[in-house]
Design an enzyme around this catalytic site. Structure first.
Site, short mmCIF file in Angstrom:
data_model
loop_
_atom_site.label_atom_id
_atom_site.label_comp_id
_atom_site.label_asym_id
_atom_site.label_seq_id
_atom_site.Cartn_x
_atom_site.Cartn_y
_atom_site.Cartn_z
N ARG A 29 39.27 35.38 37.85
CA ARG A 29 39.56 36.78 37.50
C ARG A 29 40.38 36.89 36.23
O ARG A 29 40.08 37.69 35.34
CB ARG A 29 40.27 37.50 38.65
N ASN A 33 38.23 39.94 43.52
CA ASN A 33 37.65 39.02 44.49
C ASN A 33 37.03 39.82 45.62
O ASN A 33 37.54 40.88 45.99
CB ASN A 33 38.73 38.11 45.09
#
Length: 91
Positions: free
Chosen positions: A19, A37
């Site tokens: 990320r 996520n």
């Protein structure tokens, strides 16, 4: 209106700074949006900006950060309903 893509990335993409690296890459390309996520181990993102930069991000998603092992990237064009003013990591 600039194009947007919604992508789902699968493989070993959680716990490897995927990320944060995606955010860094998107910001360097001048894109807006978010990444997060998913509970099933995949990563989801939405990015908006110029088509060429979106394609560069999509190409990068297949590689990801050094410890990621990407198995699949599925992206589709979507409407820009809620566009961030930056590219953020969501929890």
């Amino acid at each position: 209106m600039k194009p947007c893509v919604h992508c789902i990335v699968s493989g070993h993409v959680q716990g490897v700074f995927y990320r944060a690296a995606t955010q860094e890459q998107a910001l360097s390309l001048g894109l807006k949006g978010w990444v997060r996520n998913l509970a099933d181990g995949r990563v989801e993102l939405k990015a908006c900006g110029p088509a060429q930069q979106l394609q560069q991000l999509q190409d990068w998603l297949w590689q990801g950060p050094p410890h990621a092992q990407v198995n699949d990237v599925v992206c589709e064009e979507v409407e820009a309903l809620e566009v961030s003013t930056t590219f953020e990591v969501r929890v």
